[in-house]
Design a protein around this motif. Structure first.
Motif, PDB file in Angstrom:
ATOM      1  N   ARG A  24     -40.802   5.466  20.784  1.00 10.20           N
ATOM      2  CA  ARG A  24     -39.332   5.411  20.678  1.00 10.20           C
ATOM      3  C   ARG A  24     -38.720   4.503  21.747  1.00 10.20           C
ATOM      4  O   ARG A  24     -37.773   3.755  21.481  1.00 10.20           O
ATOM      5  CB  ARG A  24     -38.771   6.824  20.792  1.00 10.20           C
ATOM      6  CG  ARG A  24     -37.241   6.916  20.911  1.00 10.20           C
ATOM      7  CD  ARG A  24     -36.555   6.703  19.588  1.00 10.20           C
ATOM      8  NE  ARG A  24     -35.108   6.638  19.691  1.00 10.20           N
ATOM      9  CZ  ARG A  24     -34.294   7.673  19.483  1.00 10.20           C
ATOM     10  NH1 ARG A  24     -34.791   8.860  19.153  1.00 10.20           N
ATOM     11  NH2 ARG A  24     -32.987   7.522  19.556  1.00 10.20           N
ATOM     12  N   GLU A  25     -39.242   4.555  22.958  1.00  5.42           N
ATOM     13  CA  GLU A  25     -38.671   3.759  24.051  1.00  5.42           C
ATOM     14  C   GLU A  25     -38.699   2.264  23.713  1.00  5.42           C
ATOM     15  O   GLU A  25     -37.712   1.548  23.910  1.00  5.42           O
ATOM     16  CB  GLU A  25     -39.450   4.013  25.336  1.00  5.42           C
ATOM     17  CG  GLU A  25     -38.974   3.183  26.526  1.00  5.42           C
ATOM     18  CD  GLU A  25     -39.943   3.197  27.687  1.00  5.42           C
ATOM     19  OE1 GLU A  25     -39.769   2.373  28.597  1.00  5.42           O
ATOM     20  OE2 GLU A  25     -40.887   4.027  27.689  1.00  5.42           O
ATOM     21  N   LEU A  44     -39.026   0.941  20.716  1.00  9.03           N
ATOM     22  CA  LEU A  44     -38.195   0.753  19.534  1.00  9.03           C
ATOM     23  C   LEU A  44     -36.724   0.644  19.927  1.00  9.03           C
ATOM     24  O   LEU A  44     -35.994  -0.226  19.431  1.00  9.03           O
ATOM     25  CB  LEU A  44     -38.414   1.930  18.574  1.00  9.03           C
ATOM     26  CG  LEU A  44     -37.991   1.767  17.115  1.00  9.03           C
ATOM     27  CD1 LEU A  44     -38.724   0.612  16.456  1.00  9.03           C
ATOM     28  CD2 LEU A  44     -38.244   3.066  16.362  1.00  9.03           C
ATOM     29  N   ASP A  45     -36.284   1.515  20.824  1.00  6.48           N
ATOM     30  CA  ASP A  45     -34.905   1.459  21.311  1.00  6.48           C
ATOM     31  C   ASP A  45     -34.616   0.139  22.009  1.00  6.48           C
ATOM     32  O   ASP A  45     -33.521  -0.434  21.859  1.00  6.48           O
ATOM     33  CB  ASP A  45     -34.639   2.618  22.281  1.00  6.48           C
ATOM     34  CG  ASP A  45     -34.373   3.937  21.570  1.00  6.48           C
ATOM     35  OD1 ASP A  45     -33.845   3.903  20.446  1.00  6.48           O
ATOM     36  OD2 ASP A  45     -34.679   4.985  22.146  1.00  6.48           O
ATOM     37  N   ALA A  94     -42.890   5.541  15.200  1.00  4.38           N
ATOM     38  CA  ALA A  94     -41.538   5.455  15.757  1.00  4.38           C
ATOM     39  C   ALA A  94     -41.310   6.551  16.785  1.00  4.38           C
ATOM     40  O   ALA A  94     -40.670   6.334  17.824  1.00  4.38           O
ATOM     41  CB  ALA A  94     -40.508   5.549  14.640  1.00  4.38           C
ATOM     42  N   HIS A  95     -41.845   7.743  16.510  1.00  7.30           N
ATOM     43  CA  HIS A  95     -41.656   8.884  17.411  1.00  7.30           C
ATOM     44  C   HIS A  95     -42.323   8.655  18.770  1.00  7.30           C
ATOM     45  O   HIS A  95     -41.690   8.831  19.825  1.00  7.30           O
ATOM     46  CB  HIS A  95     -42.229  10.148  16.756  1.00  7.30           C
ATOM     47  CG  HIS A  95     -42.257  11.347  17.645  1.00  7.30           C
ATOM     48  ND1 HIS A  95     -41.130  12.092  17.944  1.00  7.30           N
ATOM     49  CD2 HIS A  95     -43.285  11.937  18.323  1.00  7.30           C
ATOM     50  CE1 HIS A  95     -41.464  13.077  18.756  1.00  7.30           C
ATOM     51  NE2 HIS A  95     -42.752  13.012  19.002  1.00  7.30           N
ATOM     52  N   TYR A  96     -43.575   8.246  18.769  1.00  9.65           N
ATOM     53  CA  TYR A  96     -44.324   8.118  20.021  1.00  9.65           C
ATOM     54  C   TYR A  96     -43.974   6.852  20.806  1.00  9.65           C
ATOM     55  O   TYR A  96     -44.208   6.792  22.014  1.00  9.65           O
ATOM     56  CB  TYR A  96     -45.825   8.159  19.738  1.00  9.65           C
ATOM     57  CG  TYR A  96     -46.322   9.546  19.411  1.00  9.65           C
ATOM     58  CD1 TYR A  96     -46.356  10.539  20.388  1.00  9.65           C
ATOM     59  CD2 TYR A  96     -46.738   9.867  18.116  1.00  9.65           C
ATOM     60  CE1 TYR A  96     -46.791  11.821  20.082  1.00  9.65           C
ATOM     61  CE2 TYR A  96     -47.178  11.152  17.802  1.00  9.65           C
ATOM     62  CZ  TYR A  96     -47.201  12.120  18.796  1.00  9.65           C
ATOM     63  OH  TYR A  96     -47.630  13.387  18.484  1.00  9.65           O
ATOM     64  N   TYR A 155     -31.883   5.220  11.145  1.00 10.29           N
ATOM     65  CA  TYR A 155     -32.864   6.296  11.311  1.00 10.29           C
ATOM     66  C   TYR A 155     -34.278   5.752  11.089  1.00 10.29           C
ATOM     67  O   TYR A 155     -34.496   4.886  10.244  1.00 10.29           O
ATOM     68  CB  TYR A 155     -32.614   7.420  10.301  1.00 10.29           C
ATOM     69  CG  TYR A 155     -31.309   8.154  10.488  1.00 10.29           C
ATOM     70  CD1 TYR A 155     -31.227   9.274  11.296  1.00 10.29           C
ATOM     71  CD2 TYR A 155     -30.161   7.722   9.828  1.00 10.29           C
ATOM     72  CE1 TYR A 155     -30.032   9.961  11.450  1.00 10.29           C
ATOM     73  CE2 TYR A 155     -28.954   8.394   9.979  1.00 10.29           C
ATOM     74  CZ  TYR A 155     -28.896   9.520  10.795  1.00 10.29           C
ATOM     75  OH  TYR A 155     -27.707  10.182  10.949  1.00 10.29           O
ATOM     76  N   ILE A 199     -30.429   2.964  17.614  1.00  7.33           N
ATOM     77  CA  ILE A 199     -31.100   3.907  16.713  1.00  7.33           C
ATOM     78  C   ILE A 199     -30.450   5.280  16.844  1.00  7.33           C
ATOM     79  O   ILE A 199     -30.319   5.820  17.950  1.00  7.33           O
ATOM     80  CB  ILE A 199     -32.604   3.977  17.026  1.00  7.33           C
ATOM     81  CG1 ILE A 199     -33.251   2.617  16.752  1.00  7.33           C
ATOM     82  CG2 ILE A 199     -33.281   5.060  16.187  1.00  7.33           C
ATOM     83  CD1 ILE A 199     -34.661   2.490  17.249  1.00  7.33           C
ATOM     84  N   GLN A 252     -40.055  12.648  13.256  1.00  8.63           N
ATOM     85  CA  GLN A 252     -41.509  12.486  13.138  1.00  8.63           C
ATOM     86  C   GLN A 252     -42.014  12.955  11.783  1.00  8.63           C
ATOM     87  O   GLN A 252     -42.762  12.247  11.110  1.00  8.63           O
ATOM     88  CB  GLN A 252     -42.223  13.242  14.259  1.00  8.63           C
ATOM     89  CG  GLN A 252     -43.740  13.034  14.243  1.00  8.63           C
ATOM     90  CD  GLN A 252     -44.437  13.769  15.381  1.00  8.63           C
ATOM     91  OE1 GLN A 252     -43.805  14.544  16.109  1.00  8.63           O
ATOM     92  NE2 GLN A 252     -45.715  13.533  15.538  1.00  8.63           N
ATOM     93  N   ASP A 267     -31.479   8.248  15.282  1.00  6.95           N
ATOM     94  CA  ASP A 267     -32.448   9.337  15.444  1.00  6.95           C
ATOM     95  C   ASP A 267     -33.808   8.893  14.921  1.00  6.95           C
ATOM     96  O   ASP A 267     -33.906   8.001  14.078  1.00  6.95           O
ATOM     97  CB  ASP A 267     -31.992  10.587  14.688  1.00  6.95           C
ATOM     98  CG  ASP A 267     -32.722  11.855  15.131  1.00  6.95           C
ATOM     99  OD1 ASP A 267     -33.407  11.809  16.183  1.00  6.95           O
ATOM    100  OD2 ASP A 267     -32.598  12.879  14.436  1.00  6.95           O
ATOM    101  N   VAL A 268     -34.851   9.536  15.441  1.00  6.37           N
ATOM    102  CA  VAL A 268     -36.223   9.350  14.962  1.00  6.37           C
ATOM    103  C   VAL A 268     -36.748  10.711  14.538  1.00  6.37           C
ATOM    104  O   VAL A 268     -36.679  11.675  15.303  1.00  6.37           O
ATOM    105  CB  VAL A 268     -37.131   8.745  16.058  1.00  6.37           C
ATOM    106  CG1 VAL A 268     -38.584   8.734  15.593  1.00  6.37           C
ATOM    107  CG2 VAL A 268     -36.675   7.328  16.403  1.00  6.37           C
TER     108      VAL A 268
END
Length: 284
Positions: A249-250, A252-253, A245-247, A239, A263, A268, A265-266
């Motif tokens: 995410r792509e 990061l994945d 991480a939210h903005y 997590y 991952i 915010q 879940d993220v």
């Protein structure tokens, strides 16, 4: 009345619950990181929020989870600040990492990561948190955090590495003369928060090659130092907490996938999940 707070270096979200565990109000103060903020300023940031002061004598419990609260000394500083304010309350202070665990996995084993003004990670076995190394803050660590990316934007601007089409907006959005920057970093309080303020600039150019490359390098460092050393099974949930991480995410994945991980879940803003955890698990 119960107060529950999730506090980073930049901001702290507070929720007040009445005797029936119903939400009474929620407010946001400036961050309350005792590692970088003086006791006097910590006090001011609490007492200047009238909603908190209006109920201070009614509060029976305070659960505060904060950045910089991971050592006994820092924990004691903040507790000494809060005790005279909330005189009738039992005060529990824990590091923000534990709030992230409660908000993300509850009581289930997982790796939980924070990408905020600073950064950190832990493995939670269902009962206890385990960290490979302690966080030494914005100067030495904090990979992929807001202050990490802020430092790199400033550096790239001065070294002429920032694309010219981005430079004009960067100059418009920020005061960039050397004296101002050095004063904020070396003389003013909250240098980590100041540096992290520059990271917001990336959100306006999140699809640009320069920003994506910057983000990818930062995330790769975070995985190298803060996730891979746990030697995870591919089945272990992972997590992330925080806007970066939210903005992004792509990206990061993509970095997770290249390391053979996924991952889960993220989140915010963890405060709502943290609230639900407390309602279910903590008695008045």
């Amino acid at each position: 009345m119960i107060l529950i707070a999730d506090g980073g270096s930049t901001k702290a979200d507070w929720i007040a619950l009445d005797s029936n565990k119903k939400e009474h109000f929620r407010v946001r103060t400036l961050g309350l990181n005792p590692a970088v903020i003086s006791s006097e300023e910590l006090t001011n940031r609490i007492i200047n929020m009238f909603q908190l002061i209006n109920i201070k004598d009614e509060v029976t419990q305070v659960y505060f989870y904060g950045a910089g609260c991971g050592t006994p000394k820092a924990n004691a500083i903040l507790k000494d600040v809060m005790t005279p304010i909330f005189k009738n309350a039992a005060i529990t202070i824990e590091e923000d990492m534990l709030a992230a665990v409660y908000a993300a996995s509850g009581k289930s084993p997982a790796v939980v990561c924070i990408l905020g003004t600073g950064s950190n990670s832990c493995y939670f076995d269902g009962e206890k948190m385990h960290m490979q190394v302690p966080s030494l803050g914005y100067v030495l660590m904090d990979e992929a955090s807001g202050n990490y990316f802020g430092k790199r934007l400033i550096r790239d601007y001065y070294y002429g590495m920032m694309p010219k089409y981005m430079v004009k907006k960067f100059e418009k959005d920020y005061v960039l003369d050397p004296d101002t920057i050095k004063s904020n970093i070396y003389r003013e309080p909250n240098p980590n928060m100041y540096l992290a303020s520059f990271a917001k600039f990336m959100f306006d150019f999140k699809d640009e090659k320069y920003v994506r490359k910057l983000m990818k390098k930062g995330f790769e460092k975070f995985f190298k130092f803060r996730i891979l050393p746990y030697q995870l099974s591919t089945e272990t949930p992972i997590y992330f907490i925080g806007s970066i991480a939210h903005y992004f995410r792509e990206i990061l994945d993509d970095v997770a996938d290249k390391n053979g991980l996924k991952i889960t879940d993220v989140i915010q803003r963890p405060i709502d999940n943290l609230l639900e955890y407390h309602k279910k698990n903590i008695n008045q």
